[in-house]
Design a protein around this motif. Structure first.
Motif, short mmCIF file in Angstrom:
data_model
loop_
_atom_site.label_atom_id
_atom_site.label_comp_id
_atom_site.label_asym_id
_atom_site.label_seq_id
_atom_site.Cartn_x
_atom_site.Cartn_y
_atom_site.Cartn_z
N ARG A 34 -36.32 -56.33 -35.55
CA ARG A 34 -35.80 -55.78 -36.79
C ARG A 34 -34.32 -55.50 -36.65
O ARG A 34 -33.83 -55.15 -35.55
CB ARG A 34 -36.53 -54.48 -37.12
CG ARG A 34 -37.52 -54.57 -38.29
CD ARG A 34 -38.63 -55.61 -38.13
NE ARG A 34 -39.57 -55.36 -37.07
CZ ARG A 34 -40.50 -54.41 -37.09
NH1 ARG A 34 -40.58 -53.59 -38.10
NH2 ARG A 34 -41.34 -54.29 -36.08
N GLY A 35 -33.61 -55.62 -37.75
CA GLY A 35 -32.17 -55.35 -37.73
C GLY A 35 -31.70 -54.70 -39.01
O GLY A 35 -32.40 -54.72 -40.03
N ARG A 50 -29.86 -53.59 -34.12
CA ARG A 50 -31.11 -54.34 -34.05
C ARG A 50 -31.95 -53.77 -32.92
O ARG A 50 -31.46 -53.08 -32.02
CB ARG A 50 -30.87 -55.83 -33.89
CG ARG A 50 -30.02 -56.24 -32.71
CD ARG A 50 -30.87 -56.56 -31.51
NE ARG A 50 -30.10 -57.26 -30.49
CZ ARG A 50 -30.24 -57.04 -29.19
NH1 ARG A 50 -31.09 -56.13 -28.74
NH2 ARG A 50 -29.52 -57.73 -28.32
N TYR A 109 -32.01 -64.22 -38.96
CA TYR A 109 -33.02 -63.37 -39.57
C TYR A 109 -33.76 -64.12 -40.67
O TYR A 109 -33.16 -64.83 -41.47
CB TYR A 109 -32.39 -62.08 -40.09
CG TYR A 109 -32.10 -61.13 -38.95
CD1 TYR A 109 -31.01 -61.34 -38.12
CD2 TYR A 109 -32.95 -60.07 -38.66
CE1 TYR A 109 -30.77 -60.51 -37.03
CE2 TYR A 109 -32.72 -59.24 -37.60
CZ TYR A 109 -31.62 -59.46 -36.78
OH TYR A 109 -31.41 -58.63 -35.70
#
Length: 122
Positions: A34-35, A50, A109
């Protein structure tokens, strides 16, 4: 298809704090790193922080190192960004994202939220 929804943005004075949340629509998000990214008016979207899919190895942009903290609650499919000591230059739309990789560039992403506005007044 993973859907991400950010919340927690708002208006805060310089030096204040906000906590952003990013809720995922399904548990498969736990397979993804996740970021958080942000985009100020007239500027490109930039990396903020992130974290790996297991919640380890957080990594931050130099501009937020020591002030922001990224974390996960995989039981709730939620990602957090705790933002302290906010500055006017932190003003931007903040986006959460999910990636099969652990990267710092937007093209790494796969899924993105719609963004939440953070405004820091001086």
């Amino acid at each position: 298809q993973v859907q991400l929804v950010e919340s927690g943005g708002g208006l805060v004075q310089a030096g204040g704090s906000l906590r952003l949340s990013c809720a995922a629509s399904e548990g498969s998000v736990t397979k993804y790193a996740r970021g958080w990214f942000r985009q100020a008016p007239g500027k490109e979207r930039e990396f903020v922080a992130r974290i790996s899919r297991t919640g380890s190895n957080p990594y931050y942009a130099d501009s937020v190192q020591g002030r922001f903290t990224i974390s996960l609650d995989n039981d709730k499919n939620t990602t957090f960004l705790q933002m302290n000591s906010l500055k006017p230059e932190d003003t931007a739309v903040y986006y959460c994202a999910a990636s099969r990789l652990v990267g710092v560039t937007t093209f790494q992403y796969d899924y993105w939220g719609q963004g939440t506005q953070v405004t820091v007044s001086s």
